[in-house]
Each structure stands twice: as structure tokens, then as C-alpha cells.
Write an enzyme that holds these catalytic residues in place. Structure first.
Site: not given
Ligand SMILES: Cc1ncc(C[n+]2csc(CCOP(=O)(O)OP(=O)(O)O)c2C)c(N)n1
Ligand SMILES: [Mg+2]
Length: 356
Positions: A254, A258, A267
Site C-alpha cells: 500500500r 489507508h 505509524y
Molecule cells: C467489520 C469491520 N471492522 C472494522 C472496519 C474498519 N476497517 C476498515 S478497513 C480496515 C482494515 C482492512 O485491512 P485489510 O483487510 O488489510 O484491507 P486494506 O484496507 O489494507 O485494503 C478496517 C479495520 C470495517 N470496515 N469493517
């Protein structure tokens, strides 16, 4: 298998644009590699514009796919049009390849649900914001294909963070038990907001999560669009032949925050980001195409022009779209609106000068 980008098993074009694997059939002439290259560049152009619109208050919170375009584009490019794409929120490149329009993407990220009413791929799912909750849905879609005897497959993309969710563990498990035609692609960008993969799991690689489910699992260099397309296509062929599901870990990085609501410098060391830039997916494919004599500066300039015109046109159409009426937010969940929501709807209409 390891988390290190350099130890990935499946790679065809390396970071210097050199061929280091066997070119798959689809990449032997220039047409498909050029199509893939255009799709990567269009995705990045869209991304840049989306961030600019958000920064100027004209788009909602947006999840950038900078540096991860090849996972999405390569995956979608491997699919047949009647397969079903079930993406999480960072797969703009795949959605565009599948025929979702730039205007629809802008509408969606602008908070307008009409952006999910795709004119093109009618059966593709809207992108999933709850982390990993679409993985069981993908298994259901694949089960439906099996029960109906349709030679189609479901393709579900989620992040590294999602692999820690129960939904994903359950989906992998039942996909294995039922042997349904589904391909899971982990878009492993090394981070789940501020949580790095090493704090997420003690597994040596995310692809190993396939082992417990009794399904096939493999890693691919997620910044090599040719390799991603090849590996996903191979998995889809197995799925359609009744040989069961596959979990593919596409290793990428990435390069962005985010989302536009995040400041990753709080971080994550900028030096880590700089170290990953040389591996990004667009430059290496461009070098390969130039070395193969099928790309040059002039073609690059006209492609950039073409992409930027397409994105500007779509952005202007989005900005000129009148918003939905205020009551629309109450319209699509309940056949009969619960009393508290009915009250809120009336209040919203009153405040907007409409009839209650
Ligand atoms: C069930 C749920 N918990 C928390 C969140 C908040 N949240 C949004 S993205 C994220 C992290 C996701 O990480 P990853 O699966 O690695 O996907 P990336 O964003 O890196 O593409 C979180 C915790 C959410 N959207 N849904
Ligand atoms: Mg992630």
C-alpha cells in the site's frame, strides 16, 4: 512461502521489466499486455482524481489503490464476463475492467448509491466495506452456480487484514467442504490500516490459510499483472472443472494512506514506503513493453492524455449529477419504515422545505 516480496513464487516480469518466468499464452502477442497496461494507467489516473476531489470537498472518504492496481486488474482480466466479481473497497481497477464506469465509481465514492447500480456487470456485487463479510457471500454465489449446473465462478477479493476475520475462515472452510467454484484473492498490501501483517498473524504466509481448509493456495507477485492474471486464470479453470476453490495471496504494498481519512506517517516509516516504490506495477510493465518494442514515449503521452480526458469527463458528469432527494436514504432498506425512521424522514423533509 514468506511475507517477503522477493521470495514470491509466481512472478513473470521482475521489477526491472525483465522476463523471469514463462510467458503465458495470453501474453505472447502484444494485444493483452497493452490492454492490461492501459487498465493500470486508467486506474491510477482515476485514483489521483478521486483524491483531488476528496481534498477539495467534492468526494467522500476514498480508499486509494496506488501501487496495488495489478492485483485488481489482473484478477478481473482473468475472469469470464459471466463470472461474478465480489470485491472489497480497494478494487477500482477490477471494477473498471469488468465494465463499471468511471462515473459510477465517482458517484459511489461521492456517497450516491446509484453508483452501485452498474449498467455493465449487473450481477457483480457492490464493493464491500465491512472487512471480509463478503467472503461467505462469495461461497453462496459459487454454490448457486454449482446447484444450477452453470459453468461460472465467483471471485472474491479481500485484504490481508480480512484473513484474520471469522467470516473469511468460515468461507474458506465451507468452500473446501462443498468444493464450489470460487477463487479467493488476498490483496496483501502489508497493512490493515495501522496494523502490519506481522502483528496480524503468526502464519508464515497468508496463502497457508488454504491448508487448513483443504483447498489449493499459492502466492503471486501482486505487482506483476501478467503473473496475477495467469495464476487467477489457472485457478478459475480448476474451479470450473470441479477441482475446487483456490486461495491466492497476491503480495503487493500500500503506497498510499489507508484512506483519505488516514495519515500513515503517524505509524509507518516513510523509508519503508520509499523502499517499495521500485516494485510498483506500472513502471515494470512499461519497461517490459518498451524492451519488446511495442511501446514508446509518444504512445505513453497519448495514453496519459486519453485517460485524463476520460476521467475528467466522468468527474464532470458526476459533479453535474443532481443529488438524490433527501428521503432517498430511507427508501431502500425497509418495505415498511419503522416508526422512528418514519419520524426522521418527516423531519428531514420538513427541514428541506418539503411536504411531510
Ligand atoms: C467489520 C469491520 N471492522 C472494522 C472496519 C474498519 N476497517 C476498515 S478497513 C480496515 C482494515 C482492512 O485491512 P485489510 O483487510 O488489510 O484491507 P486494506 O484496507 O489494507 O485494503 C478496517 C479495520 C470495517 N470496515 N469493517
Ligand atoms: Mg491490507
Amino acid at each position: 512461502m514468506t511475507h517477503s516480496h522477493d521470495d514470491c513464487i509466481n512472478r513473470i516480469i521482475d521489477t526491472n521489466g525483465n522476463i523471469v518466468g514463462t510467458m503465458p499464452e495470453f501474453a505472447r502477442d502484444s494485444e493483452e499486455p497493452l490492454r492490461l497496461y492501459r487498465a493500470l494507467v486508467l486506474t491510477r489516473t482515476f485514483d489521483t482524481k478521486a483524491i483531488a476531489l476528496q481534498r477539495t470537498g467534492r468526494l467522500g472518504t476514498y480508499a486509494s489503490s496506488l501501487g496495488q492496481e495489478a492485483v485488481s486488474v489482473g484478477t478481473a482480466a482473468a475472469m469470464q464476463s459471466n463470472d461474478v466479481f465480489i470485491p472489497s473497497f480497494r478494487e477500482h481497477g477490477g471494477q473498471l475492467w469488468r465494465g463499471v464506469t468511471l462515473k459510477e465509481l465517482f458517484l459511489y465514492w461521492g456517497g450516491d448509491e446509484r453508483g452501485n447500480d452498474f449498467a455493465g456487470p449487473r450481477e457483480d456485487f457492490p464493493n464491500c466495506v465491512p472487512v471480509g463479510s463478503h467472503a461467505p457471500h462469495a461461497v453462496g454465489v459459487a454454490l448457486a452456480f454449482r446447484l444450477r449446473g452453470e459453468p461460472r465462478a465467483a471471485v472474491c477479493v479481500f485484504g490481508d487484514g480480512a484473513t484474520s476475520k471469522g467470516d473469511v475462515a468460515e468461507a474458506l472452510n465451507m468452500a473446501g467442504v462443498w468444493k464450489v467454484p470460487v477463487v479467493f484473492v488476498i490483496n496483501n498490501n502489508a497493512w490493515a490500516i495501522s496494523v502490519p501483517v506481522a502483528k496480524q498473524t503468526a502464519a508464515a504466509a497468508l496463502a497457508q490459510k488454504a491448508i487448513a481448509a483443504g483447498i489449493a493456495g499459492e502466492q503471486v507477485d501482486g505487482n506483476d499483472v501478467i503473473a496475477v492474471r495467469h495464476v487467477v486464470e489457472r485457478a478459475l479453470a480448476r474451479a470450473r472443472a470441479g477441482s475446487g476453490p483456490t486461495l491466492i495471496e497476491a503480495v503487493t504494498y500500500r503506497l498510499s494512506d489507508h484512506t483519505t481519512a488516514d495519515d500513515a506517517s503517524r505509524y509507518r516509516d516513510d523509508k519503508e514506503v520509499s523502499r517499495h516504490w521500485p516494485a510498483e506495477p506500472i513502471a515494470r510493465l512499461r519497461t517490459h513493453l518498451v524492451n519488446a518494442g511495442i511501446w514508446d514515449k509518444e504512445k505513453e503521452e497519448s495514453l496519459l492524455q486519453e485517460c485524463s480526458e476520460a476521467v475528467e469527463t466522468a468527474a464532470n458528469e458526476f459533479l453535474a449529477t443532481p443529488p438524490l432527494d433527501i428521503e432517498a436514504q430511507f427508501d431502500f432498506t425497509f418495505a415498511q419504515l419503522p416508526a422512528d425512521l418514519a419520524e426522521q424522514r418527516d423531519e428531514a423533509l420538513r427541514q428541506n422545505g418539503g411536504a411531510a
